[in-house]
Design an enzyme around this catalytic site. Structure first.
Site, mmCIF file in Angstrom:
data_model
loop_
_atom_site.group_PDB
_atom_site.id
_atom_site.type_symbol
_atom_site.label_atom_id
_atom_site.label_comp_id
_atom_site.label_asym_id
_atom_site.label_seq_id
_atom_site.Cartn_x
_atom_site.Cartn_y
_atom_site.Cartn_z
ATOM 1 N N ASP A 21 39.171 20.127 36.875
ATOM 2 C CA ASP A 21 40.076 21.261 36.723
ATOM 3 C C ASP A 21 41.440 20.791 37.203
ATOM 4 O O ASP A 21 41.682 20.672 38.408
ATOM 5 C CB ASP A 21 39.584 22.447 37.557
ATOM 6 C CG ASP A 21 40.574 23.611 37.571
ATOM 7 O OD1 ASP A 21 41.546 23.579 36.797
ATOM 8 O OD2 ASP A 21 40.364 24.557 38.369
ATOM 9 N N LYS A 84 52.152 21.303 36.186
ATOM 10 C CA LYS A 84 51.382 21.749 35.023
ATOM 11 C C LYS A 84 52.179 22.725 34.162
ATOM 12 O O LYS A 84 51.974 22.801 32.946
ATOM 13 C CB LYS A 84 50.079 22.385 35.492
ATOM 14 C CG LYS A 84 49.157 22.865 34.377
ATOM 15 C CD LYS A 84 47.864 23.384 34.956
ATOM 16 C CE LYS A 84 46.948 23.971 33.899
ATOM 17 N NZ LYS A 84 45.674 24.436 34.472
ATOM 18 N N GLU A 182 39.817 26.656 29.958
ATOM 19 C CA GLU A 182 39.401 27.044 31.305
ATOM 20 C C GLU A 182 38.477 28.270 31.325
ATOM 21 O O GLU A 182 37.437 28.253 32.004
ATOM 22 C CB GLU A 182 40.642 27.279 32.169
ATOM 23 C CG GLU A 182 41.402 25.991 32.456
ATOM 24 C CD GLU A 182 42.770 26.226 33.060
ATOM 25 O OE1 GLU A 182 43.157 27.405 33.245
ATOM 26 O OE2 GLU A 182 43.475 25.242 33.351
ATOM 27 N N ASP A 205 41.280 35.076 33.944
ATOM 28 C CA ASP A 205 41.608 33.840 34.656
ATOM 29 C C ASP A 205 43.079 33.844 35.057
ATOM 30 O O ASP A 205 43.961 33.591 34.238
ATOM 31 C CB ASP A 205 41.292 32.638 33.762
ATOM 32 C CG ASP A 205 41.607 31.304 34.436
ATOM 33 O OD1 ASP A 205 42.008 31.321 35.608
ATOM 34 O OD2 ASP A 205 41.443 30.267 33.783
#
Length: 644
Positions: A21, A84, A182, A205
């Site tokens: 992850d 990210k 994800e 999420d």
């Protein structure tokens, strides 16, 4: 297709595959041991690695993780975090708000770069350093070399962002076996494959920098994503920034320094804000203490959970629109769901859990503080279950590890089927988009069509790949262009087969083949425009808002092309056989032809009016068409010697 890949991986006899992850705030690496998925801890026993990289000014070895977080307080300009958010994007796409980080952002050949230690670091380079540390940790734990990985990305990462993530993995020394979404990975971690057949699950999420809401359905052990919607620029970082702004104002009001103007002080306030936010998920009030911001000024204040919720409620509320869109795309209502699962560290926040429970009509939400459960009334469940049974920080990594085990031939009867969030197609003659793969198609997927030329003696065909939901090419996003050559021929004679294939990692490959010669080109598409999720959302909204207008535009273009073809043939026939037509027919054809030519000269118009004019031209040119047919038959018979 997936089952075959799993077998082939097993037969290769190569090392194990780990699940990773790669997060905005923290990153994790996980594996499966004796059938049990687990997150691998580093030598200090920490399972979460902060996604922070410090690059020394002297050009020394980068410092990664927790140690880099400590250095960040004293050398913020040389320490990169939340990278990210920038991976796979162009420098021109980064907004002023997003640039409010402690380190410098620059560009190199249009791509975003971070100048550190005498060189320009791309987001992929920085991410690779985080992945290298995870690789070292996994190898130390497993006692073997690790070279293969499954890496997760937000469901709404576009093609460029997925490719950039894959590149980061390769720079770190991994063979990236799969890029998976994800939320889809999280479903595996929650063990949802053990639910009853046709169970439907919403995966909410909310991580450090991204948000996704996906609707999944279980069918014969296969997870299929019915729909997904989200924002790659919305997450816990936004809550941190709001709290930083609040604390900075309080410090200034009390006679303290201007925090935004000092990178070192800003880094201290940011860390204090993040820690306060985390603690307020379990406590109702905390003390924020920042001693010696200057030699003569220290700051402290009490911060209540209610104050944090008031400051950040609007940010959390922004996720609701994505939830509603995902439900609408999946054509389900909250009552049709069996579970809503929470993923990402920010979902620990009581306000998030409370609002999600309200939006989805979940079973009574009971807040827990310490060991005390608040709420004594118990009601029969009337909505989906709000499932908070897994550690939200670790669920995605565990799901990635399970997917890795599936690819290795370990776990059986579990499959993940993701979807493509927007339609993919080609620009066709007239400026329309011809959809090859519709939105929300399950991936991996392969589809194609046969195309021909619209002009005589073309020597090549432009393959313009588009992504979007609008009818006209110009209103969609261009993913790339290339040409394929072929022999000259009259229009409609050449045949070019075009095939789109989206692999299991969501990467698009386009093949174009001339059917006569077999000449072909295969191009892996990388987005020429790194569009953010707000633009994705805008695209979908505009497709609904302009649905009637777009459909009218398509009808106009299609009617115009047909009318143009008839008008060209009529004008050609009229030139060749004018003297053989009687005056009435001649006037009728010329009048109808002029009306059509006048209408098709316009950029846009009324499709119905053009269709009527076209029909009138068809009727008027019937005697001309009959004459031309008779002449053609006569010429053919003469050629064969059947008549003199």
């Amino acid at each position: 297709m997936r089952a075959n890949r799993a077998v082939s991986c097993l037969n290769k006899g190569v090392g194990r595959i780990v699940g990773i992850d790669l997060g905005t705030t923290n990153s994790l690496v996980a594996t499966v041991e004796a059938g049990i998925p687990l997150v691998i801890a580093d030598p200090e026993g920490q399972r979460l690695t902060p996604s922070v990289v410090h690059v020394p000014a002297a050009g020394g070895e980068p410092v990664v993780g927790r140690n880099a977080s400590h250095v960040r307080l004293i050398k913020p300009a040389e320490t990169v975090y939340s990278i990210k958010r920038f991976i796979g994007r162009r420098a021109s796409e980064i907004s002023a708000d997003e640039r409010s980080v402690n380190y410098q952002l620059g560009s190199e050949s249009g791509r975003l770069a971070v100048p550190l230690g005498g060189r320009a670091w791309s987001p992929e380079d920085i991410s690779a350093e985080v992945l290298k540390k995870l690789k070292r940790d996994a190898e130390a734990f497993l006692g073997e070399t690790v070279t293969r990985a499954v890496i997760t990305v937000p469901a709404y990462f576009n093609d460029a962002q997925r490719n950039a993530t894959k590149k980061a993995g390769e720079l770190a020394g991994f063979t990236v076996e799969r890029i998976i979404n994800e939320p889809t990975a999280a479903a595996l971690a929650y063990g949802l494959n053990r639910l009853k057949e046709k169970s439907r699950i919403a995966v909410y999420d909310l991580g450090g920098g991204t948000f996704d809401l996906s609707i999944l359905e279980l069918h014969e052990g296969v997870f299929q994503v019915l729909a997904t919607n989200g924002n790659t620029r919305l997450g816990g970082d936004d809550l941190d920034q709001r709290l930083v702004e609040f604390l900075s104002e309080q410090i200034l009001k009390r006679g303290g320094p201007k925090i935004p103007h000092d990178p070192i002080l800003l880094a201290r306030v940011r860390e204090a804000a993040e820690q306060a936010k985390i603690r307020l998920s379990a406590e109702t009030e905390v003390e924020v203490s920042l001693p010696f911001l200057t030699n003569a000024f220290s700051f402290s204040c009490r911060l209540l959970r209610g104050e944090l919720e008031a400051l950040t409620r609007d940010i959390v509320m922004r996720t609701r629109a994505h939830c509603l869109r995902s439900l609408a795309d999946a054509k389900v209502e909250p009552k049709d769901l069996d579970q809503v699962i929470l993923v990402g560290g920010q979902t620990r926040m009581p306000l998030v859990r409370k609002l999600v429970a309200e939006w989805f009509g979940c079973a009574e939400f009971e807040e827990t503080r310490g060991e005390l459960r608040l709420g004594t009334e118990h009601h029969k469940r009337s909505g989906p279950e709000l499932n908070t049974s897994q550690n939200p920080d670790e669920a995605i990594a565990l799901g990635a590890a399970i997917q890795a085990e599936i690819l290795s031939g370990g776990f059986k009867n579990v499959l993940l089927l993701d979807v493509t969030p927007l339609s993919l197609g080609l620009e066709t003659f007239g400026g329309l988009m011809n959809v090859i793969i519709p939105r929300n198609s399950t991936i991996p997927v392969k589809a194609g069509e046969m195309f021909t030329t619209a002009v005589d003696h073309q020597r090549s065909m432009l393959i313009h790949v588009l992504q979007g939901e609008r009818e006209r090419a110009r209103d969609n996003w261009s993913l790339g262009r290339f040409t394929i050559d072929f022999e000259r021929a009259p229009r409609s004679v050449p045949r070019v087969g075009v095939q789109f294939e989206i692999d299991a990692s969501g990467i698009l490959h386009v093949l174009a083949r001339d059917t006569k010669t077999g000449l072909q080109k295969i191009v892996e598409m990388k987005s020429a425009v790194d569009v953010d999720d707000a633009a994705v959302q805008k695209m979908v909204e505009e497709s609904v808002e302009h649905a009637f207008e777009d459909m009218s535009a398509r009808q106009w273009v299609e009617a115009k092309l047909r009318a143009q073809e008839t008008a060209t043939a009529a004008r050609k026939g009229l030139t060749a056989h004018r003297d053989e037509l009687d005056d009435t027919t001649l006037r009728s054809v010329e009048s109808a032809l002029l009306r059509v030519e006048k209408l098709i000269a316009a950029e846009s118009g009324n499709p119905k009016e053009l269709k009527t004019a076209h029909a009138e031209l068809d009727a008027a040119t019937k005697p001309l068409a009959d004459l031309m047919m008779d002449k053609a038959m006569e010429a053919l018979l003469r050629k064969r010697g059947l008549i003199q």
